[in-house]
Write an enzyme that holds these catalytic residues in place. Structure first.
Site, mmCIF file in Angstrom:
data_model
loop_
_atom_site.group_PDB
_atom_site.id
_atom_site.type_symbol
_atom_site.label_atom_id
_atom_site.label_comp_id
_atom_site.label_asym_id
_atom_site.label_seq_id
_atom_site.Cartn_x
_atom_site.Cartn_y
_atom_site.Cartn_z
ATOM 1 C CD GLU A 1 100.190 -5.892 76.883
ATOM 2 O OE1 GLU A 1 100.951 -6.526 76.141
ATOM 3 O OE2 GLU A 1 100.428 -4.751 77.282
ATOM 4 C CD GLU B 1 104.839 -7.494 75.631
ATOM 5 O OE1 GLU B 1 104.292 -7.430 74.516
ATOM 6 O OE2 GLU B 1 104.608 -6.685 76.551
ATOM 7 C CG HIS C 1 108.017 -5.873 75.144
ATOM 8 N ND1 HIS C 1 107.911 -4.753 75.935
ATOM 9 C CD2 HIS C 1 107.129 -5.692 74.129
ATOM 10 C CE1 HIS C 1 106.999 -3.932 75.409
ATOM 11 N NE2 HIS C 1 106.514 -4.479 74.310
ATOM 12 C CD GLU D 1 104.093 -1.960 74.737
ATOM 13 O OE1 GLU D 1 104.927 -1.878 73.825
ATOM 14 O OE2 GLU D 1 103.622 -3.050 75.130
ATOM 15 N N GLY E 1 99.902 -6.207 66.469
ATOM 16 C CA GLY E 1 101.086 -6.631 65.726
ATOM 17 C C GLY E 1 101.688 -7.914 66.259
ATOM 18 C CB ALA E 2 104.047 -9.228 67.689
ATOM 19 C CD GLU F 1 106.046 -7.748 70.328
ATOM 20 O OE1 GLU F 1 105.890 -7.840 71.562
ATOM 21 O OE2 GLU F 1 105.486 -6.856 69.646
HETATM 22 N N1 TRP Z 1 102.196 -5.626 74.163
HETATM 23 C C1 TRP Z 1 102.096 -5.810 72.752
HETATM 24 C C2 TRP Z 1 103.238 -5.058 72.135
HETATM 25 O O1 TRP Z 1 103.282 -3.881 72.104
HETATM 26 C C3 TRP Z 1 100.853 -5.381 72.087
HETATM 27 C C4 TRP Z 1 99.522 -5.768 72.609
HETATM 28 C C5 TRP Z 1 98.851 -5.195 73.582
HETATM 29 C C6 TRP Z 1 98.616 -6.687 72.050
HETATM 30 N N2 TRP Z 1 97.601 -5.691 73.682
HETATM 31 C C7 TRP Z 1 97.422 -6.590 72.742
HETATM 32 C C8 TRP Z 1 98.714 -7.580 71.013
HETATM 33 C C9 TRP Z 1 96.298 -7.329 72.390
HETATM 34 C C10 TRP Z 1 97.592 -8.322 70.683
HETATM 35 C C11 TRP Z 1 96.396 -8.195 71.353
HETATM 36 O O2 TRP Z 1 104.182 -5.602 71.716
HETATM 37 ZN ZN ZN Z 2 105.250 -3.545 72.969
#
Ligand code: TRP
Ligand code: ZN
Length: 892
Positions: free
Chosen positions: A123, A266, A303, A322, A263-264, A300
């Protein structure tokens, strides 16, 4: 007006067109090698629009082969970021082989190496660095993934979905085949390979199915995984209980990685986490870390339904997943607190973040609606507006429709859209249809940027016992809206939760003119016009209005209260959020007056009324310690700066410090008593009640240190030495850094030695030093500069870069905004250095000067110069260029 030359391409929401091709099943073969990984895809392709070429996304790959129905493809062309196949049949099997170099990938997007192991981050648009593909969220397919690697180097091979088979291969290699039965967009693809260990657990979910849960980490970190596993199990239970949503895969994995941009992530069935949001034990993690882990694990996991089963049609719809998922994780954390007061504490923390970070974003050069209309680089739009304001927008549906109505809307949303890629409008429509409500006007929360201002005028008429409230809303143009002359901003649909507090401190019954009888003591008013008047009748005594209870809408409320009324609400409001809010208003008023005193060179004297009010809260045993601590946290320096016409960080810091010192000396004995009585006795536990006691105790320590009293120093030194957990140890070290204790240096050295093998703790060590206040004219920039040379420092690890550089540039305003501009020079150098390594992280740092036009003249000019120096670089990434050009574009 000065502008940088801006050659970046802008993407517009209005330009959306559906894909011209559909992808059926995808087979991927990945031959892992850090120097050269070879990926072969096999895709079932169906053309949907006649005479269209197939244009695939692809970046930083070496193309090795393209076949159509197993014959070498004839007509194709490639450029920097696409592979175009001309004249393709209506249906065919496409196969592409390409190579990439994980060891050289410092952007941490696509496939990369961290600590000798392989990880992916797709992502938003990272899959295109792994293979040529239609890398857009509205192309959803099932995947079968075969991973091959050296068995000794990579004993563990993980991908999305279910493990189908494993086999040994010649030359010491082996393979694993994973199948994900759910259709997903490419941004949810993930693989992990290397030397990792896991803890696992088998649970039974609602339908009676048994599920395997795993948390994968480096072997040395296995003793820090229990809390993440417990949080995962709690999340699974909560989503079943609150939303009737069950885990759909046989297996669910969490993997921790120390090099990670956010952060993380999904990824379906294979969530990848920054170690910061997985690893915790009492020695290394604070109570805040434990709470953050619970919240991010929940986020996560949630999600899986809100994001994965139903995903976004395009990236403009990012808040669809989000905003909704942040709302869900907020509610999860609140429910896990277990008490009404705990829920309020969680709400206060969320609103504090919104006001401190999102409100400024929404007033600055990067301001954008929850659903943006354009972007240059999508990575720049993973913002507090999309996430936190987006969550507030989702919360407003629940406030307007009630919990049951909101649940009905969610049920209909999944019934209609499971397996689809949809828009924010589809979500709103499901909420409207499930409840028979017209939410057309509510849609403006998605299309208009800026924080609406709501002003309230009230009048009590003792003659007819009526109370009249007039609400007026206004939202000036912000950010990119300013240049849009045709734009005429329209009123929002704002839920305003209200109560009327009677002279005895109790809520009065609420009866609107025209109603036969009173209904409840908190009512949600629908403010939909620019101005609306509400008349309450049978109000027996003059009330103090309590507006926007539980922060029912993300607006700035302008209402006049006397100091006495605020002290009254702080003492009596039945809505705990508004009790806190009254205290914050009182403190903000006092602080802004002190800032003016500081600027004028007048003596800085703590306001007696505020001290008295805080004193009664501190010793009020009917209030939970965590809630008392919240009330005692003074408004942050950045927040105060935002409240000034022209921000003056030095004066703000002086005022806030003076108030802290004044409060501490006035209430020294009460604070000492609180400190003593809230020392823990038993073994460490991170539960909310114990964490609350520690928080109040450490808050007291922080204030006591302000007195400079030798007894306070002794308390901090002793707490540092005797601490059996990181919360107490780091609080003591922070207190020492804010003192003249001769033990400061020794404690810092001890902390480093004790935890030199714990990367996340060393991050804290850097961060605490970067955020220290700078005593007796000490320039913290000098400390930061020398820490940049420390052998443990590296720009390549985002957590480490954030711990030192971001902590200084974004969390130490008085030092960062030093009058000589040294902070800005440092900022400029680090933005440029980081941009060469990792544009996403560099662009976050670039935003530290967003609000430059609001500062006093010498600072403003120096910031402007630093921005121009960055803009002058010919090497900027699209990420950083967008931020810098938008910042400069707002010059007056
Ligand atoms: N979709 C992830 C979340 O909100 C976050 C995310 C978006 C992300 N782009 C990213 C994490 C790039 C790492 C690198 O949970
Ligand atoms: Zn998210």
């Amino acid at each position: 007006m000065l502008r940088t030359e801006d050659t970046s391409v802008t993407v517009y929401r209005q330009d959306y067109t559906p894909p011209a091709f559909a992808f059926g099943h995808v087979d991927l073969l990945v031959e892992l090698d850090a120097e050269r990984t070879v990926v072969t895809s096999r895709i079932e392709v169906k053309r949907l629009v006649k005479d269209t070429p197939l244009i695939l996304h692809g970046e930083e790959q070496e193309l090795l082969a393209v076949t159509i129905n197993d014959e070498p493809a004839g007509h194709y062309s490639i450029d920097e970021d696409t592979l175009t196949l001309h004249e393709v049949p209506a249906r065919f099997t496409l196969s592409i082989t390409s190579a990439n170099r994980p060891s050289a990938n410092t952007s941490l997007m696509g496939l990369y190496v961290s600590g000798g192991n392989f990880f992916t981050q797709c992502e938003a648009e990272g899959f295109r660095k792994i293979t040529y593909f239609l890398d857009r969220p509205d192309v959803m397919t099932t995947y079968t993934v075969t991973l091959r690697a050296d068995k000794a180097q990579c004993p563990v091979l993980l991908a999305n979905g279910n493990l189908i088979s494993k086999a040994d291969l010649p030359d010491g290699r082996h393979e694993a085949v994973w199948d994900d039965p759910f259709k997903k967009p490419s941004y949810l693809f993930a693989l992990v390979a290397g030397r990792l260990s896991c803890i696992e657990e088998t649970i039974t979910t609602g339908s009676g199915a048994s599920k395997l849960l795993q948390v994968w980490v480096e072997p040395a970190d296995l003793d820090k995984t229990r809390h993440a596993m417990d949080s995962l199990i709690a999340s699974i239970r909560w989503d079943e209980a609150r939303f009737g949503l069950e885990l759909d895969l046989e297996r669910f994995m969490i993997v921790a990685v120390s090099d990670f941009n956010m952060g993380a992530m999904e990824n379906k069935g294979l969530n990848i986490f920054n170690t910061k949001y997985v690893l915790a034990n009492s020695e290394t993690a604070t109570d805040t870390d434990f709470a953050n882990i619970e919240s991010v694990v929940g986020h996560e996991y949630f999600h899986n339904w809100t994001g994965n089963r139903v995903t976004c049609r395009d990236w403009f719809q990012l808040s669809l997943k989000e905003g909704l998922t942040v709302f869900r994780d907020q509610e999860f954390s609140a429910d896990m607190m277990g008490t009404a007061s705990g829920r309020a504490v969680k709400r206060i923390e969320d609103v504090r973040l919104l006001r401190q970070v999102q409100f400024p974003e929404d007033a600055g050069p990067m301001a954008h609606p929850v659903r943006p209309d354009s972007y240059q680089e999508i990575n720049n739009f993973y913002t507090v507006t999309v996430y936190e304001k987006g969550a507030e927008v989702v919360r407003m549906y629940q406030t307007l429709l009630g919990r049951d109505g909101f649940r009905k809307g969610m049920d209909l949303y999944f019934k209609r859209h499971d397996g689809q890629a949809v828009t924010c409008d589809d979500f709103r429509q499901a909420m409207a249809d499930a409840n028979g409500r017209d939410l057309t006007q509510f849609g403006r929360w998605y299309s208009q940027a800026g924080t609406p201002e709501v002003s309230a005028l009230t009048r009590y008429n003792p003659a007819d016992k009526s109370f009249t409230l007039t609400l007026t809303q206004h939202c000036p143009k912000v950010g990119i809206e300013i240049s849009n002359e045709a734009l005429d901003k329209q009123p929002f649909h704002i839920p305003v939760a209200l109560g009327l507090v009677g002279p005895d401190g109790r809520d009065l019954p609420l009866q609107l003119d025209g109603e036969a009888a009173p209904q409840g003591t908190t009512r949600v008013l629908d403010l939909t016009e620019r101005t609306q008047t509400y008349r309450f009748i049978n109000v027996d005594a003059p009330p103090v209005p309590s507006l926007l209870r539980n922060f029912s809408a993300p607006v700035a409320l302008d209402i006049h209260y006397t100091d006495e009324e605020l002290a009254f609400l702080l003492a009596h409001d039945s809505d705990p959020f508004n009790r806190w809010e009254a205290g914050q208003r009182l403190a903000t008023r006092t602080l802004l007056a002190l800032v003016a005193d500081a600027q004028a060179g007048r003596p800085l004297v703590a306001d007696a009324k505020l001290v008295k009010a805080l004193g009664s809260v501190l010793t009020d045993e009917t209030l939970d310690p965590a809630f008392r601590e919240q009330i005692w946290i003074l408004p942050a320096e950045t927040y105060l700066g935002e409240r000034m016409g022209i921000a003056d960080p030095a004066a703000v810091h002086a005022a806030r410090q003076a108030l802290r010192q004044g409060i501490a000396s006035a209430l020294q004995s009460e604070l000492t008593d609180i400190y003593t009585r809230h020392r823990a006795t038993g073994p460490y536990s991170p539960d909310a009640a114990s964490a609350g006691r520690r928080a109040l105790k450490n808050l007291a320590l922080g204030y006591l240190i302000e007195t400079g009293d030798a007894k306070a120093l002794a308390l901090a030194e002793r707490q540092y030495a005797e601490a059996d957990n990181m919360t107490d140890r780091s609080a003591a070290l922070t207190a020492l850094l804010n003192s003249d204790s001769p033990a400061r240096g020794e404690a810092l050295a001890d902390f480093y030695m004790r935890f030199s093998d714990e990367a996340l703790v060393i991050d804290k060590w850097f961060a605490m030093q970067a955020m220290q206040p700078g005593r007796h004219g000490q320039h913290v920039i000098d400390t930061v500069q020398s820490l940049m040379q420390h052998h443990a420092f590296t720009l390549r690890n985002p957590n480490r870069a954030r711990s030192l550089i971001f902590s200084f540039c974004t969390a130490n305003p008085a030092q960062f905004h030093a009058a000589d501009g040294s902070g800005y020079t440092f900022w400029k150098n680090q933005v440029l250095a980081l941009d060469a390594i990792n544009p996403q992280v560099a662009a976050r740092l670039a935003r530290a000067l967003d609000r430059w036009t609001r500062f006093t003249i010498p600072l403003r000019d120096r910031m402007h110069a630093a921005l121009q120096q960055v803009a002058a670089s010919s090497m900027l990434s699209r990420d950083v260029r967008e931020i810098i050009s938008k910042s400069l574009g707002q010059a007056g």
